[in-house]
Design a protein around this motif. Structure first.
Motif, PDB file in Angstrom:
ATOM      1  N   VAL A 467       0.838  -1.206   0.000  1.00  0.00           N
ATOM      2  CA  VAL A 467       0.000   0.000   0.000  1.00  0.00           C
ATOM      3  C   VAL A 467       0.867   1.248   0.000  1.00  0.00           C
ATOM      4  O   VAL A 467       0.614   2.214  -0.726  1.00  0.00           O
ATOM      5  CB  VAL A 467      -0.941  -0.001   1.222  1.00  0.00           C
ATOM      6  CG1 VAL A 467      -1.665   1.344   1.348  1.00  0.00           C
ATOM      7  CG2 VAL A 467      -1.960  -1.131   1.107  1.00  0.00           C
ATOM      8  N   GLY A 468       1.937   1.222   0.794  1.00  0.00           N
ATOM      9  CA  GLY A 468       2.782   2.398   0.943  1.00  0.00           C
ATOM     10  C   GLY A 468       3.651   2.723  -0.241  1.00  0.00           C
ATOM     11  O   GLY A 468       4.207   3.826  -0.318  1.00  0.00           O
ATOM     12  N   THR A 476      -1.699   5.701   3.705  1.00  0.00           N
ATOM     13  CA  THR A 476      -1.285   4.351   4.081  1.00  0.00           C
ATOM     14  C   THR A 476      -1.751   4.014   5.487  1.00  0.00           C
ATOM     15  O   THR A 476      -2.261   2.914   5.745  1.00  0.00           O
ATOM     16  CB  THR A 476       0.244   4.211   3.994  1.00  0.00           C
ATOM     17  OG1 THR A 476       0.669   4.560   2.677  1.00  0.00           O
ATOM     18  CG2 THR A 476       0.685   2.792   4.298  1.00  0.00           C
ATOM     19  N   ALA A 506       3.267   2.983   7.850  1.00  0.00           N
ATOM     20  CA  ALA A 506       2.966   4.094   6.949  1.00  0.00           C
ATOM     21  C   ALA A 506       4.194   4.959   6.707  1.00  0.00           C
ATOM     22  O   ALA A 506       4.449   5.393   5.575  1.00  0.00           O
ATOM     23  CB  ALA A 506       1.826   4.936   7.534  1.00  0.00           C
ATOM     24  N   GLY A 509       6.539   3.084   4.537  1.00  0.00           N
ATOM     25  CA  GLY A 509       6.031   3.056   3.167  1.00  0.00           C
ATOM     26  C   GLY A 509       6.431   4.267   2.357  1.00  0.00           C
ATOM     27  O   GLY A 509       6.570   4.201   1.138  1.00  0.00           O
TER      28      GLY A 509
END
Length: 659
Positions: A467-468, A476, A506, A509
């Motif tokens: 995702v990050g 994120t 996050a 990321g």
């Protein structure tokens, strides 16, 4: 006529809307009138107008199309925002209470226009989020066509997609994320706006350069200190790098730091800025919202995480600096008194904020408001004193109205940017919820947890990394917190541990390969290779990766403020420093002996971090801590004064010149 024409500019129009936004926000901060949902209904369109005008000052929306078309598009987009603001405000009670699940055609059309406008603006400003939402819309409507059982769902109508994203007000464009951007986050951004309007950020960098002193080895620490201070009021690693890196990277390179290393240090320092309270990359506010706790509860835990990160970062930068730079002294720059005063005002403001939240029990939004008022008042009075009483030549070209304008524009631009980001994320999370994807992903993680919770943590880390790679830290964190945290809590993980795991994921990321906007900005400023800069920054930022897993074992670090927190924070800091020294340090001249010792230090650091027995961890820490101290002193004598990358960099530069 000419004077009137000069006044009617995009920037002046942006300023007018910016003034309207900050006046409305200040009124809400002082009165709370209408509540956050009504505030979002009124001000989300206004924030979008500001983003439209800010973007249009730099470039056309559609460069391949005629100028007239672009002008018409801007007028149409602003018209949609103004009409939506008027319609939803005047019909707020009817839509929010009496017409739920039975919206009129007019409601739907206005909601559809806002939905399409947010999607189009996200396409231009947050393209990755736009494409994620675009795919999600197709998946939401036609999920029943999925050949994979895990992704199958019966499908949702387009009407439901629009209404859940707009006119329901509790989700989507006007939902909790946009409300948070316009309340708590906007209040804290007042601090950054005041500092920016009167040049406090630049003053901070100058003071940090002076603090670096006469040693070349302390010059890279300038980036660490500057990014730490600017990061306190910055929610973006890339923005932090752009502000501080434009000063610190050329400074490091001027004193002999190789470009790749200079970019990597600034990247790592900016990552630390995202961890540092009080802003914590904006994710701290979201964490308080998710956990339904006062923001101070997040901040007091965030300081522990920041301490561990910067302890390891400072050690890593020192070890690398000693290895790469000569010992010849340098002449520290002179810093004007005005810069010292502005820096003192900034830090006194941060101390005042902590005092209000921690000792006097003020709510975060009210504390941020009074702190911003204090910083702004002191900066204005200082500016007046230095310009008119001391006749400081540095202020000869400045005007009070110019500085006030910068303050207002900075706040409006940051707030509107985050509001658009949150509105886009609101659509995304709403679609995730409507399709049932969150529930299915949670069930998958729980099923993996039946095998072993470690497998769930590893799976969650991989998911967060994926995702990050394309999303900013705030996005994120929201996705990871919504999808991963509930299953972890079901498996018995403390909510604080689960949310700080999501937070560190996050932040990581933002740096993780193959994409890192922060590393890209730093590499651009340093004129260095992006991939090499990112790789070096990854090694320097190792504490983020280690902490992401260590908090599951040394959980008091983020669970129990007080002495248990201090003990676990010290253990994690010692463990990460031991691993950092093992990667970058040298304690013996003989390579084999040195390798054996640093591997031993890494093992002891791992025991300190991950052994379930506190007693064993403390013994390991007691052994490895003096080894780190002695190693740092021996490293200064043994480390070669050469950057292993510098020869290649020189060769590349010579090749470019030859070409």
């Amino acid at each position: 006529m000419l004077a009137l024409k000069n006044l009617v500019t995009l920037r002046n129009l942006t300023l007018l809307f910016s003034i309207a936004l900050i006046v409305a926000l200040l009124d809400y901060f002082l009165t709370g009138s209408g509540g956050p949902r009504y505030l979002a209904v009124r001000l989300v369109p206004l924030a979008l107008i500001i983003q439209i005008l800010v973007f249009y000052q730099n470039d056309y929306f559609y460069p391949r199309l005629p100028a007239l078309f672009n002008h018409a598009a801007v007028v149409a987009y602003i018209g949609i925002c103004l009409y939506a603001m008027w319609y939803f405000t005047t019909n707020y009670e009817d839509i929010a209470i009496w017409r739920q699940a039975a919206y009129t055609r007019h409601d739907f059309i206005v909601g559809l226009l806002m939905f399409l406008l947010v999607m189009e603006l996200s396409r231009m400003i947050h393209p990755v989020l736009f494409w994620v939402n675009f795919v999600l819309i197709f998946y939401t409507i036609w999920g029943y066509l999925s050949p994979i059982d895990f992704f199958w769902h019966p499908g949702v109508s387009f009407y439901r997609v629009v209404t859940s994203s707009t006119v329901e007000f509790s989700t989507g464009v006007y939902g909790r994320y946009s409300q948070l951007a316009l309340t708590l986050i906007a209040a804290f951004l007042l601090l950054a706006a005041a500092a920016s309007g009167f040049g406090a950020q630049k003053a901070l960098v100058n003071v940090m350069r002076r603090i670096a002193g006469r040693s070349r080895h302390t010059v890279p620490q300038t980036a660490v200190l500057a990014s730490t201070t600017v990061g306190m009021v910055s929610g973006s690693g890339a923005a932090n790098t752009a502000v501080t890196g434009s000063f610190t990277i050329p400074l490091m390179m001027r004193y002999g730091v190789p470009p790749t290393f200079a970019g990597a240090v600034e990247t790592a320092a900016s990552m630390g800025g995202l961890i540092m309270p009080p802003l914590m990359a904006v994710a701290g506010f979201l964490m308080a919202e998710f956990l339904s706790v006062p923001y101070w509860e997040v901040v007091i835990r965030g300081f522990s995480v920041a301490f561990v990160y910067f302890a390891s970062l400072i050690l890593a930068v020192y070890l690398l600096s000693v290895r790469m730079l000569p010992t010849t002294p340098i002449t520290p720059p002179d810093v004007p008194l005005y810069d010292w005063v502005r820096t003192a005002i900034f830090f006194s403001g941060i101390a005042f904020l902590i005092l209000l939240m921690g000792s006097f029990g003020y709510g975060a939004m009210r504390a941020a408001l009074w702190t911003a008022a204090m910083i702004f008042t002191l900066l204005v009075l200082t500016w007046i004193a230095f310009k008119y009483l001391l006749k400081d030549p540095l202020l000869a070209e400045e005007s009070i109205f110019g500085n006030l304008r910068i303050t207002i524009e900075t706040h409006a631009e940051m707030t509107s940017y985050l509001t658009l980001l949150m509105a886009t994320l609101g659509i995304m999370i709403g679609l995730f919820t409507v399709t049932g994807f969150i529930t299915r992903m949670g069930s998958l993680l729980l099923a993996i947890g039946d095998f072993h919770i470690v497998a769930t943590v590893i799976m969650a880390f991989i998911f967060g990394w994926l995702v990050g790679t394309g999303l900013p830290p705030t996005a994120t964190y929201i996705i990871v917190a919504v999808i991963i945290v509930p299953p972890l809590r079901t498996l018995g993980v403390d909510p604080w541990v689960a949310h700080f795991f999501a937070f560190l994921l996050a932040i990581w990321g933002e740096l993780s390969p193959p994409t890192s906007l922060t590393a890209a900005v730093a590499a651009k400023i340093a004129n260095a290779s992006f991939m090499r800069t990112m790789w070096e920054a990854l090694k320097i930022c190792m504490p983020i990766t280690i902490m992401s897993f260590a908090i599951f074992v040394r959980s008091d670090m983020v669970v129990n403020p007080g002495m248990p927190q201090i003990i676990d924070t010290a253990l994690v800091a010692i463990g990460t420093c031991a691993v950092t020294f093992a990667v970058f340090g040298r304690i013996f001249a003989d390579n084999r002996t040195n390798f054996a010792v640093v591997i031993g230090m890494a093992i002891l650091g791992g025991v300190t971090l991950f052994h379930p027995s506190d007693a064993v961890a403390m013994v390991a820490a007691a052994i490895v801590l003096p080894m780190i101290v002695i190693g740092a002193m021996r490293h200064k004598k043994l480390a070669p004064r050469k950057d292993p990358l510098s020869d290649e960099v020189v060769d590349e530069q010579q090749d470019q010149k030859a070409t």
